[in-house]
Motif scaffolding. Sequence first.
Motif, PDB file in Angstrom:
ATOM      1  N   GLU A 116       0.827  -1.208   0.000  1.00  0.00           N
ATOM      2  CA  GLU A 116       0.000   0.000   0.000  1.00  0.00           C
ATOM      3  C   GLU A 116       0.864   1.263   0.000  1.00  0.00           C
ATOM      4  O   GLU A 116       0.540   2.238  -0.675  1.00  0.00           O
ATOM      5  CB  GLU A 116      -0.937  -0.001   1.199  1.00  0.00           C
ATOM      6  N   ARG A 162       2.292   1.773  -3.457  1.00  0.00           N
ATOM      7  CA  ARG A 162       1.263   2.288  -4.368  1.00  0.00           C
ATOM      8  C   ARG A 162       1.092   3.785  -4.194  1.00  0.00           C
ATOM      9  O   ARG A 162       0.939   4.520  -5.165  1.00  0.00           O
ATOM     10  CB  ARG A 162      -0.071   1.585  -4.107  1.00  0.00           C
ATOM     11  N   ARG A 163       1.100   4.253  -2.966  1.00  0.00           N
ATOM     12  CA  ARG A 163       0.961   5.685  -2.695  1.00  0.00           C
ATOM     13  C   ARG A 163       2.140   6.461  -3.264  1.00  0.00           C
ATOM     14  O   ARG A 163       1.965   7.528  -3.850  1.00  0.00           O
ATOM     15  CB  ARG A 163       0.858   5.945  -1.193  1.00  0.00           C
ATOM     16  N   VAL A 206       4.134   5.539  -5.747  1.00  0.00           N
ATOM     17  CA  VAL A 206       4.071   5.485  -7.208  1.00  0.00           C
ATOM     18  C   VAL A 206       3.000   6.442  -7.718  1.00  0.00           C
ATOM     19  O   VAL A 206       3.210   7.165  -8.705  1.00  0.00           O
ATOM     20  CB  VAL A 206       3.813   4.044  -7.699  1.00  0.00           C
ATOM     21  N   ARG A 207       1.859   6.506  -7.056  1.00  0.00           N
ATOM     22  CA  ARG A 207       0.787   7.405  -7.465  1.00  0.00           C
ATOM     23  C   ARG A 207       1.229   8.867  -7.324  1.00  0.00           C
ATOM     24  O   ARG A 207       0.981   9.684  -8.192  1.00  0.00           O
ATOM     25  CB  ARG A 207      -0.463   7.156  -6.632  1.00  0.00           C
ATOM     26  N   GLY A 260       3.814   9.610 -10.063  1.00  0.00           N
ATOM     27  CA  GLY A 260       3.140   9.724 -11.353  1.00  0.00           C
ATOM     28  C   GLY A 260       2.413  11.060 -11.486  1.00  0.00           C
ATOM     29  O   GLY A 260       2.465  11.703 -12.532  1.00  0.00           O
ATOM     30  N   GLY A 261       1.753  11.485 -10.420  1.00  0.00           N
ATOM     31  CA  GLY A 261       1.066  12.776 -10.430  1.00  0.00           C
ATOM     32  C   GLY A 261       2.043  13.929 -10.581  1.00  0.00           C
ATOM     33  O   GLY A 261       1.792  14.881 -11.323  1.00  0.00           O
TER      34      GLY A 261
END
Length: 97
Positions: free
Chosen positions: A6, A9-10, A12-13, A16-17
């Motif tokens: 988790e 994922r945060r 990477v998100r 990406g943003g």
Amino acid sequence: MPTITEVRRRVVRFAGGAAVVLVIWFVGMAAAALVVTPTVVVAFGDPGRLAGVDGDLLASGRGFLAMRTADDDTVKSLYQHGAWLVWPVLTAGCGRR
């Protein structure tokens, strides 16, 4: 408690943003140089090739050139001479009169 998956994922998100925001900024500034026809620009590329463009040289360094433009076609001419990005100088920073 969040798991490692988790958290990754945060991260990477978020990365990406941030990359999307940077791409929008770079493309927007390059488009503004073509649309606004600024009086002072910063061109990124080989200063040796970019110095042949008609305009007044303000500053030059490793990989960039700041210049006061001579006419409306200076930005297009910089791209033709090998600039990979041209940004307008919208404040009175390096282009003071």
